[in-house]
Design a protein around this motif. Structure first.
Motif, short mmCIF file in Angstrom:
data_model
loop_
_atom_site.label_atom_id
_atom_site.label_comp_id
_atom_site.label_asym_id
_atom_site.label_seq_id
_atom_site.Cartn_x
_atom_site.Cartn_y
_atom_site.Cartn_z
N UNK A 1 0.85 -1.17 0.00
CA UNK A 1 0.00 0.00 0.00
C UNK A 1 0.90 1.24 0.00
N UNK A 2 0.55 2.21 -0.83
CA UNK A 2 1.29 3.46 -0.90
C UNK A 2 0.65 4.47 0.05
N UNK A 3 1.49 5.25 0.73
CA UNK A 3 1.03 6.26 1.68
C UNK A 3 1.80 7.57 1.46
N UNK A 4 1.14 8.67 1.82
CA UNK A 4 1.79 9.98 1.82
C UNK A 4 2.25 10.24 3.25
N UNK A 5 3.54 10.45 3.42
CA UNK A 5 4.14 10.57 4.75
C UNK A 5 4.39 12.05 5.08
N UNK A 6 4.09 12.42 6.32
CA UNK A 6 4.33 13.77 6.81
C UNK A 6 4.66 13.67 8.30
N UNK A 7 5.12 14.76 8.85
CA UNK A 7 5.46 14.79 10.27
C UNK A 7 4.43 15.59 11.05
N UNK A 8 4.16 15.14 12.25
CA UNK A 8 3.47 15.94 13.25
C UNK A 8 4.45 15.97 14.42
N UNK A 9 5.01 17.15 14.67
CA UNK A 9 6.12 17.23 15.62
C UNK A 9 7.26 16.41 15.04
N UNK A 10 7.91 15.58 15.86
CA UNK A 10 9.03 14.78 15.36
C UNK A 10 8.62 13.41 14.79
N UNK A 11 7.32 13.09 14.86
CA UNK A 11 6.87 11.75 14.51
C UNK A 11 6.27 11.66 13.12
N UNK A 12 6.43 10.47 12.50
CA UNK A 12 5.95 10.21 11.14
C UNK A 12 4.52 9.68 11.16
N UNK A 13 3.71 10.26 10.29
CA UNK A 13 2.32 9.86 10.10
C UNK A 13 2.08 9.70 8.62
N UNK A 14 0.95 9.08 8.27
CA UNK A 14 0.69 8.85 6.85
C UNK A 14 -0.80 8.80 6.57
#
Length: 152
Positions: A1-14
């Motif tokens: 599965x492909x995801x778009x990754x971004x940060x919230x604070x120092x942590x990775x979310x998608x």
């Protein structure tokens, strides 16, 4: 599965890539007086007003100053009764696209926020999925998506 990754604070979310309509540069937003703190404002998207949520504020963090890799991610958000409206997500530090193997997804075991979904280990580290359907608290949903009156 492909995801778009971004940060919230120092942590990775998608976000699942299929949930992403467009990724846009940050534009000037019209402020909404008395709106909940997580509402960054309204953007004009081809003549239509689109509410924008600041993901950092939604997660209870102080927003960082906007940088070159901040983006507004447009998603389709279910507002009820089979209706869908555009919603913008202000994401600081959009990293790019990554792959997640479904077998690596696991429940986090923590109920920190309803919009936080499963976690996955990737070659680039752990990330957590953001679930669009559970994104907005009921009080924010009610402010942003008032039922539209149908003209007679």
């Amino acid at each position: 599965m492909k995801v778009l990754v971004f940060l919230i604070g120092p942590d990775r979310y998608a976000l699942r890539l299929g949930a992403v309509g467009r990724v846009l540069p940050v534009v000037g937003l019209k402020q909404l007086p008395l709106a909940p703190a997580c509402v960054a404002g309204l953007m004009d998207f081809h003549g239509q007003p689109v509410p924008v949520i600041d993901l950092s504020r939604l997660a209870g963090l102080a927003p960082e100053p906007l940088c070159f890799d901040a983006r507004i991610i447009l998603v389709d958000y279910a507002v009820g009764a089979g209706q869908v409206r555009a919603l913008g997500l202000l994401a600081e530090h959009v990293v790019g696209i990554d792959s997640v193997r479904p077998e690596t997804l696991a429940d986090s075991g923590v109920e920190a926020a309803p919009f936080l979904g499963q976690v996955a280990s990737t070659a680039n580290g752990m990330l957590q999925l953001v679930e669009i359907d559970d994104l907005l608290p009921p009080e924010v949903h009610a402010v942003l998506f008032q039922p539209r009156e149908v003209a007679p």
